[in-house]
Scaffold this active site. Sequence first.
Site, mmCIF file in Angstrom:
data_model
loop_
_atom_site.group_PDB
_atom_site.id
_atom_site.type_symbol
_atom_site.label_atom_id
_atom_site.label_comp_id
_atom_site.label_asym_id
_atom_site.label_seq_id
_atom_site.Cartn_x
_atom_site.Cartn_y
_atom_site.Cartn_z
ATOM 1 N N GLY A 46 21.231 49.937 -0.930
ATOM 2 C CA GLY A 46 21.315 48.579 -1.429
ATOM 3 C C GLY A 46 20.093 48.243 -2.257
ATOM 4 O O GLY A 46 19.039 48.883 -2.108
ATOM 5 N N GLN A 51 13.950 42.984 -6.342
ATOM 6 C CA GLN A 51 13.278 44.286 -6.183
ATOM 7 C C GLN A 51 13.035 44.976 -7.523
ATOM 8 O O GLN A 51 12.261 45.930 -7.588
ATOM 9 C CB GLN A 51 14.101 45.213 -5.283
ATOM 10 C CG GLN A 51 14.130 44.757 -3.837
ATOM 11 C CD GLN A 51 14.901 45.747 -2.993
ATOM 12 O OE1 GLN A 51 16.119 45.651 -2.911
ATOM 13 N NE2 GLN A 51 14.210 46.700 -2.397
ATOM 14 N N CYS A 91 13.500 50.160 3.430
ATOM 15 C CA CYS A 91 13.653 49.366 2.208
ATOM 16 C C CYS A 91 12.966 50.101 1.069
ATOM 17 O O CYS A 91 11.864 50.623 1.253
ATOM 18 C CB CYS A 91 13.005 48.001 2.419
ATOM 19 S SG CYS A 91 13.066 46.926 0.977
ATOM 20 N N LEU A 92 13.613 50.134 -0.094
ATOM 21 C CA LEU A 92 13.010 50.824 -1.246
ATOM 22 C C LEU A 92 11.698 50.164 -1.672
ATOM 23 O O LEU A 92 10.872 50.796 -2.317
ATOM 24 C CB LEU A 92 13.997 50.852 -2.419
ATOM 25 C CG LEU A 92 15.276 51.680 -2.182
ATOM 26 C CD1 LEU A 92 16.231 51.524 -3.356
ATOM 27 C CD2 LEU A 92 14.940 53.152 -1.947
ATOM 28 N N HIS A 133 20.365 42.564 5.003
ATOM 29 C CA HIS A 133 19.074 42.995 4.463
ATOM 30 C C HIS A 133 18.919 42.564 3.002
ATOM 31 O O HIS A 133 17.895 41.996 2.609
ATOM 32 C CB HIS A 133 18.967 44.521 4.603
ATOM 33 C CG HIS A 133 17.720 45.115 4.017
ATOM 34 N ND1 HIS A 133 16.772 45.763 4.775
ATOM 35 C CD2 HIS A 133 17.270 45.175 2.737
ATOM 36 C CE1 HIS A 133 15.800 46.180 3.985
ATOM 37 N NE2 HIS A 133 16.077 45.842 2.739
ATOM 38 N N GLU A 134 19.965 42.829 2.201
ATOM 39 C CA GLU A 134 19.869 42.511 0.769
ATOM 40 C C GLU A 134 19.851 41.005 0.531
ATOM 41 O O GLU A 134 19.121 40.525 -0.339
ATOM 42 C CB GLU A 134 21.023 43.158 -0.012
ATOM 43 C CG GLU A 134 21.054 44.686 0.043
ATOM 44 C CD GLU A 134 19.719 45.342 -0.247
ATOM 45 O OE1 GLU A 134 18.918 44.815 -1.043
ATOM 46 O OE2 GLU A 134 19.457 46.395 0.368
ATOM 47 N N HIS A 137 16.480 39.496 0.816
ATOM 48 C CA HIS A 137 15.635 39.659 -0.377
ATOM 49 C C HIS A 137 15.787 38.466 -1.325
ATOM 50 O O HIS A 137 14.831 38.086 -2.008
ATOM 51 C CB HIS A 137 16.041 40.925 -1.146
ATOM 52 C CG HIS A 137 15.418 42.189 -0.636
ATOM 53 N ND1 HIS A 137 14.050 42.408 -0.647
ATOM 54 C CD2 HIS A 137 15.972 43.319 -0.144
ATOM 55 C CE1 HIS A 137 13.798 43.626 -0.166
ATOM 56 N NE2 HIS A 137 14.949 44.200 0.156
#
Length: 164
Positions: A46, A51, A91-92, A133-134, A137
């Site tokens: 995701g 991000q 997480c990226l 999670h997304e 953000h």
Amino acid sequence: MAIRNIREMGEEVLTKRAKEVKEMTPRLRQLVEDMLETMYSAYGVGLAAPQVGILKRIVVIDVSEDQDTPYVLINPEIIEKDGEQTGMEGCLSVPGKQGQVTRPQHVVVRAQNEDMETFELEGEDLLARAICHELDHLDGHLYVELVEGGLQDVEEPEEEEEAE
Ligand code: NI
């Protein structure tokens, strides 16, 4: 398409509330394409627009094994959630780390697609986790705020030892 630079924890853009998308534009379509390419190239499941430094309410998700089932969620809102699951999350934007987070087991999200048509998506397990999670953000939150028992280093796969 282009791979965009992934912002990392500590950068202010990851702490801000992203803005609603009012209309689809060629520029935003390009952003969506780039987000998908960026997510796949980083082996993520995701990615949210903040991000890549863009404060718009857009996320892309693909939890499929073959990475061939992308979801594009614009202005997403969770309209139902139930149950609970606790598991490892990463997480990226927080490379090399992971931590245990409790999320709903099941969610229903309402969003717009790239043509600004409203649809609903139901998620269980990893998909429910990824959606939560997304969406966090988009409100300037990272999973590290929810981690139980501290952030851990992701173990690198051990190099195979040479046989003598
Ligand atoms: Ni993330």
